[in-house]
Design a protein around this motif. Structure first.
Motif, short mmCIF file in Angstrom:
data_model
loop_
_atom_site.label_atom_id
_atom_site.label_comp_id
_atom_site.label_asym_id
_atom_site.label_seq_id
_atom_site.Cartn_x
_atom_site.Cartn_y
_atom_site.Cartn_z
N LEU A 87 5.72 9.49 32.15
CA LEU A 87 5.55 10.97 31.74
C LEU A 87 6.48 11.85 32.81
CD1 LEU A 87 1.83 11.19 31.18
CD2 LEU A 87 3.72 11.49 29.29
N ALA A 88 6.47 11.31 34.15
CA ALA A 88 7.11 12.12 35.02
C ALA A 88 8.26 11.75 35.81
CB ALA A 88 5.87 12.65 36.12
N SER A 89 8.69 10.71 35.64
CA SER A 89 10.01 10.19 36.44
C SER A 89 10.96 11.01 36.04
CB SER A 89 10.27 8.87 35.98
OG SER A 89 11.57 8.39 36.56
N ASP A 90 11.92 11.24 36.94
CA ASP A 90 13.31 12.12 36.82
C ASP A 90 14.41 11.32 35.90
OD1 ASP A 90 13.53 10.77 39.00
OD2 ASP A 90 14.35 12.58 40.05
N ASP A 91 14.04 9.99 35.97
CA ASP A 91 15.18 8.98 35.34
C ASP A 91 14.95 8.49 34.21
OD1 ASP A 91 16.43 5.82 37.02
OD2 ASP A 91 16.40 6.54 34.91
N GLU A 92 15.57 8.88 33.17
CA GLU A 92 15.31 8.59 31.69
C GLU A 92 15.09 7.28 31.50
OE1 GLU A 92 17.99 10.54 28.92
OE2 GLU A 92 17.02 9.54 27.35
N ASP A 93 16.13 6.49 32.06
CA ASP A 93 15.79 5.00 31.67
C ASP A 93 14.43 4.48 32.31
OD1 ASP A 93 18.32 4.96 30.70
OD2 ASP A 93 19.41 3.81 32.41
N GLU A 94 14.17 4.89 33.41
CA GLU A 94 12.81 4.60 33.92
C GLU A 94 11.84 5.18 33.16
OE1 GLU A 94 10.79 3.25 37.67
OE2 GLU A 94 12.61 3.80 37.91
N ARG A 95 11.65 6.33 32.54
CA ARG A 95 10.69 6.65 31.65
C ARG A 95 10.60 5.88 30.49
NH1 ARG A 95 13.11 11.92 32.56
NH2 ARG A 95 13.66 12.06 30.57
N LYS A 96 11.79 5.37 29.90
CA LYS A 96 11.73 4.62 28.85
C LYS A 96 11.13 3.22 28.96
CE LYS A 96 13.38 3.18 24.68
NZ LYS A 96 12.55 1.98 24.69
N ALA A 97 11.49 2.58 30.06
CA ALA A 97 11.20 1.27 30.44
C ALA A 97 9.50 1.59 30.68
CB ALA A 97 11.87 0.91 31.65
N ALA A 98 8.99 2.28 31.27
CA ALA A 98 7.76 2.49 31.57
C ALA A 98 6.79 2.93 30.41
CB ALA A 98 7.50 3.77 32.61
N ASP A 99 7.42 3.59 29.58
CA ASP A 99 6.88 3.88 28.27
C ASP A 99 6.71 2.68 27.28
OD1 ASP A 99 5.90 6.28 26.98
OD2 ASP A 99 7.43 5.56 25.21
N ASP A 100 7.46 1.84 27.53
CA ASP A 100 7.69 0.47 26.74
C ASP A 100 6.53 -0.42 27.20
OD1 ASP A 100 9.69 1.24 24.94
OD2 ASP A 100 11.23 -0.16 25.65
N GLU A 101 6.58 -0.29 28.46
CA GLU A 101 5.61 -1.28 29.08
C GLU A 101 4.11 -0.92 28.65
OE1 GLU A 101 6.82 -3.58 32.94
OE2 GLU A 101 5.19 -1.86 33.79
N VAL A 102 3.85 0.32 28.80
CA VAL A 102 2.66 1.24 28.81
C VAL A 102 2.11 0.86 27.14
CG1 VAL A 102 1.17 3.35 28.25
CG2 VAL A 102 2.81 2.83 30.08
N ALA A 103 2.98 0.69 26.41
CA ALA A 103 2.97 0.48 24.78
C ALA A 103 2.41 -0.87 24.81
CB ALA A 103 4.36 0.89 23.99
N LEU A 104 3.26 -1.63 25.28
CA LEU A 104 2.96 -3.28 25.35
C LEU A 104 1.37 -3.55 25.88
CD1 LEU A 104 3.81 -6.30 24.96
CD2 LEU A 104 4.40 -6.11 27.45
N LEU A 105 1.28 -2.87 26.99
CA LEU A 105 0.05 -3.35 27.65
C LEU A 105 -1.29 -2.52 27.12
CD1 LEU A 105 1.35 -3.78 31.30
CD2 LEU A 105 0.82 -5.43 29.71
N THR A 106 -0.98 -1.42 26.38
CA THR A 106 -2.29 -0.64 26.00
C THR A 106 -3.50 -1.41 25.06
OG1 THR A 106 -1.20 1.51 26.11
CG2 THR A 106 -2.76 1.36 24.45
N PRO A 107 -2.85 -1.97 24.06
CA PRO A 107 -3.89 -2.81 23.44
C PRO A 107 -4.58 -3.91 24.13
CG PRO A 107 -1.42 -3.21 22.72
CD PRO A 107 -1.47 -2.00 23.46
N ILE A 108 -3.74 -4.59 25.03
CA ILE A 108 -4.23 -5.40 25.83
C ILE A 108 -5.41 -5.01 26.85
CG2 ILE A 108 -4.24 -7.14 28.03
CD1 ILE A 108 -1.24 -7.55 26.84
N ILE A 109 -5.19 -3.88 27.33
CA ILE A 109 -6.26 -2.85 28.04
C ILE A 109 -7.70 -2.70 27.14
CG2 ILE A 109 -6.75 -0.93 29.13
CD1 ILE A 109 -4.73 -0.78 30.86
N LYS A 110 -7.14 -2.21 25.90
CA LYS A 110 -8.24 -1.86 25.07
C LYS A 110 -9.10 -3.09 24.70
CE LYS A 110 -10.55 -0.19 21.36
NZ LYS A 110 -11.61 -1.07 20.65
N ALA A 111 -8.63 -4.15 24.44
CA ALA A 111 -9.19 -5.41 23.67
C ALA A 111 -9.42 -6.29 24.66
CB ALA A 111 -8.34 -5.90 22.45
N PHE A 112 -8.75 -6.66 25.48
CA PHE A 112 -9.16 -7.70 26.55
C PHE A 112 -10.12 -7.45 27.59
CE2 PHE A 112 -7.67 -10.57 29.93
CZ PHE A 112 -8.15 -11.83 29.51
#
Lengths: 596, 596
Positions: free
Chosen positions: B377-402
């Motif tokens: 949400l708040a990095s000033d580096d767009e690539d970093e934001r995108k990479a972080a966003d992808d990782e959150v997307a991947l890990l969100t269902p794991i946090i919810k279900a696991f």
């Protein structure tokens, strides 16, 4: 509100097509006249009673719970419970498996057990009222004096009175050696008993005229620990010599527990104040006498979860066929509807089939053990009685722990099939989960069961009982070894048998070094052996289904599919269990107690 | 009554010693001034609020539940809830993670999340009142018009108003495309909304002056299915131009659900009758806008079970050290007492350590994802934001279900440690189990999470997101490859990484043949990947603990022991899961629907 259809077809399949229980029972003189039609007719009527009288009271009973009047100490169960009990007595159901000498019908236990399965499906909390009576009946039947038997057994048999087991105290449950309730001998041969008991199921209620409590207590000169415990019979109302009711005895309900489930059963705190009792069996031998009740109760608890697994499955399957939501990933299966019924989704089927395979596997194992118990009690061949007794001893902790753990998994899955609706009381699914939870705890927690299995029943006799049962499996494997169609069932069964042998030896060796290794492995081990027994009975059921599927009866097709599911999706749990059992004690004991 | 001690030491360990979140956060301009002392001080105060204000209301709130006045449609939460909420507002807690532009404190989400973990431990049902507000806040912050933002965000930030999400209808939950609530445009640019919603958490209560509902509904000309859903903001009281409250809007609570758990949260049936709302975001794009709330909510649900796992563990550990019962199999450990404390028994320790390892592993994963979300949400580096966003997307269902599946296992184990007392309400353990159960269902059932993970997040981009995360694991494995002391953790981690790669490819290939293969494998697959993430974070925690154990701080000794327990006793679950995932679709689909 949940629906319930007694699984009569599956009961008949297990009894008559897989286990041939009539042939087995006929070896017992007292069951020489039994036949399949009688059994089927009794269960059909019993199923009606469960489905029509008990099931409609399950949800309302849970919502209402029991009420204690603190001045009279009387407990009122939920609406309809007393009337249902009156019908139960009127129908002669309490007498089903009881001794004809006391007015019983003398039917085999295996019939009574299947009747109880249906009552548990319909209403576990209600069923515990007569269920506990049965334990008291068995105990007095085995250990009571002729006077006690004459006084109590006819009334317990007819159901006019009910019974309880008063064991637990606030500071001791598993460790009964610590109990403090005192029994002081009186000049007239009776005892005055004083103490506090907790968790007494059906401890007080207004459904019958008298309640017969079996109470563990300590004599004044008793040795410490579990060798100083005696058993007493303590009626709510004293019984006059002519059988009429005398004065109210000093045993009262002081409080009701608020519980996670089985709300409709009165779980009582019982206070004894100079309550008059008579000794059952020998002084200081109370624990052994009590174990007659306890073993029956453990089988009964497994049966409770079997019942819950079945009814949860039935309702979840019906819902999954009815509820439409989303499309199958592989494309619409019901294009005429706004969405597909959720049974098209593989994971919904996995949850359903898990419950189904556990219910049907549990039914086969439980029925087998019940008929074996009939032989242990009534065979005219002493060797046969001994062999049957050993087998029941081996399989009892498996029935108690494996079936109740499975019931917890299965009822939770079935609830999940309902999505958010599963969490809502009116659908009834969450009640099955809450009710199922107690079954893993009472009559000896499942950890205690696993220690009983591995420590006492298996390592305690160098594996003799397990080897005998293993020989039956090996014989079946051998028999089917050349049957091509059976290979998918026989190979994993044989493989697991080998692994159990190895694992048992390994744990036995480790236990020589440190007895705590038994405690570290026992719970995983019990589930491995549980799967071995399920795999054995699933293979036997598959064999019958294979032979008969040409008949075109789809029952056999479904049975085969469920067997395949069991071997593909449930049995592989053993891969993990064997690893974790093997991982042993060290990872559990490494951390200092203070650091927890 | 259960006790709760905020696990501040462990939170600090994860944040500052393992994840170095301050360094991570400083990459975001808006968090450039953050420091560890500030974070620790906020959490210490937050922990006091949770333990002192919320925890004492948990048991009583569950027993009392909520009450609906059917004439006024007002809901009264249990005693003390309103006062606790007033303290929450007074302390400025609602504003913690909110935007300073609307009066927020602008602290990182990772801090807010740890605060919520503690509130969830103390009182999940209470915490859902402000918790749902947060979803409404996020959604309006991302998609609201400037007017909507000016009207609602300051009041949601201050906590003077709360918010809800109104999605589910009686006939549709997972499949929102089927929803029927209608929104009719009015001349003044507003909409009149009519329909029925169910399962609306915190849908009505008297703790605040106004409740802001975010409602999914369908415009008159909307396309069918999920492409025709729009999002509206519908306040309980209309808001005048000057910000004062106007007339009561046509959105009412028509009934409260009777539920298995979270009794103290008002789960409402909401009826909308010409309720006035305004559009949020674009017409027919409501599902996408709603997903801003949904993703946050899914992380929030994982956090609920993390909180319950922690508090259940704490109470079970205390009980196991206090309760005496039986002797250790290896001989008395507390000979001065009448029996040993039950923590001497290996299986009691296994149940405790299971909960502990799941709590601490879940905390590491959740904290990692929260700080990654801060970067997204708040990095000033767009690539970093995108990479972080992808990782959150991947890990969100794991946090919810696991984490919620683990929470169910863990709370049930902790309850089991209490024996019969665990089943009794006053001990509080059975409430943790009942409360934990909903977390596997709402905000997308755990089956939906697993389909999201495997189908969308992994196979949907040919495994790109998974590969990126896998590279982090591989780098860590490589880094520690020559560290002798780390081998016991690194080897199984590397091994599981290889197995996940193979399994993913295998399922991907099968899915080409039949997309239902995804549905057959997804639930098992999610748990395998869940264990991969836990193994990674446990190995990272073990590394820090190994480095610091020479300090003599026993915290590190306990951390290492728990890590060893995790690898020895929990990770091996993957052996079964990989087998059952591989067993595929056929055993699930073989049986004809009619035969269920």
């Amino acid at each position: 509100m949940p629906q319930y259809n007694p699984p009569l077809r599956d009961m008949q399949f297990v009894m008559h097509e897989v286990l041939n229980i009539v042939d087995e029972l006929k070896q017992c003189p007292k069951h020489a006249d039994i036949d399949a039609d009688t059994i089927n007719a009794v269960l059909e009527e019993g199923g009606k009673f469960a489905a029509e009288v008990l099931a409609p009271l399950n949800l309302s009973g849970d919502a209402e719970g029991c009420a204690l009047d603190k001045t009279t100490h009387e407990v009122t169960p939920p609406k309809g419970f007393k009337e249902a009990y009156a019908k139960y007595v009127e129908g002669g159901w309490p007498a089903l498996g009881c001794d004809p000498e006391y007015g019983g019908q003398g039917l085999p236990l295996v019939v009574n057990q299947s009747f109880y399965e249906m009552m548990n499906s319909a209403n576990q909390a209600w069923t515990m009222y007569p269920g506990l009576s049965h334990g008291a009946y068995e105990c007095l039947h085995a250990h009571g004096t002729p006077e006690q038997q004459a006084t109590y057994l006819p009334k317990l048999t007819s159901g006019e009175w009910t019974g309880t087991m008063c064991l637990t105290e606030p500071h001791c449950g598993t460790d009964l050696g610590m109990l403090r309730t005192k029994a002081v001998p009186q000049a007239d041969g009776t005892y005055k008993i004083t103490g506090a008991k907790i968790f007494i199921s059906a401890g007080e209620h207004n459904m019958v005229e008298n309640i017969i409590h079996l109470v563990l207590a300590r004599l004044p000169d008793a040795p410490e620990g579990s060798k100083g415990i005696s058993l007493f019979v303590v009626p709510k109302f004293l019984v006059n010599a002519d059988g009429s009711l005398g004065p109210r005895n000093g045993i009262f309900c002081a409080g009701l527990e608020h519980k996670m489930g089985i709300h409709a059963n009165s779980t009582c705190q019982m206070v004894l104040e100079d309550a008059v009792g008579t000794l059952v069996g020998q002084p200081n031998k109370g624990l052994a006498a009590m174990f007659v009740m306890m073993n029956a109760a453990r089988l009964g608890v497994g049966n409770q979860s079997l019942g819950l697994t079945e009814v949860a499955y039935q309702n979840a399957a019906a819902y999954a066929k009815d509820r439409i939501q989303m499309r199958a990933l592989s494309g619409p299966k019901a294009p005429e509807k706004a969405a597909d019924p959720i049974i098209v989704h593989p994971d919904v089927r996995k949850m359903l089939l898990t419950a189904r395979a556990y219910a049907e596997g549990g039914r086969a194992l439980s029925t087998y053990v019940a008929v074996t118990l009939d032989k242990a009690l009534a065979s005219d061949d002493e060797d046969e009685r001994k062999a049957a007794d050993d087998e029941v001893a081996l399989l009892t902790p498996i029935i108690k722990a494996f079936i109740t753990d499975n019931g917890w998994i299965a009822t939770s899955h079935c609830m999940q099939v309902f999505g958010g609706h599963g969490f809502i009381h009116e659908w009834g699914m969450e009640q099955f989960v809450r009710d199922a939870r107690i079954n893993m705890i009472y009559e000896g927690t499942n950890t205690i069961q696993s220690l009983d299995l591995l420590g006492r029943k298996i390592l305690g006799d160098n594996g003799a009982k397990l080897k005998k049962f293993g020989k039956k499996i090996a014989a079946f494997v051998e028999e089917e070894g050349t049957n091509e169609a059976m290979q998918e069932f026989i190979n994993p069964l044989a493989d697991l048998g080998d692994k159990v042998t190895k694992l048992t030896t390994e744990i036995g060796m480790k236990a020589f070094q440190n007895p705590d290794e038994v405690g570290a492995a026992a719970v995983d081990y019990l589930r491995v052996v549980g799967h071995l027994t399920f795999a054995y009975f699933w293979a036997r059921m598959a064999k019958v289904a294979l032979e008969k599927q040409a008949s075109g009866d789809k029952f056999y097709t479904a049975k085969l599919s469920t067997a395949r599911f069991y071997f593909a999706k449930l049995l592989p749990e053993t891969a993990t269990l064997i690893r974790t059992a093997r991982a042993g004690l060290q990872p559990l004991m490494e951390m200092d107690e203070a650091l927890f």
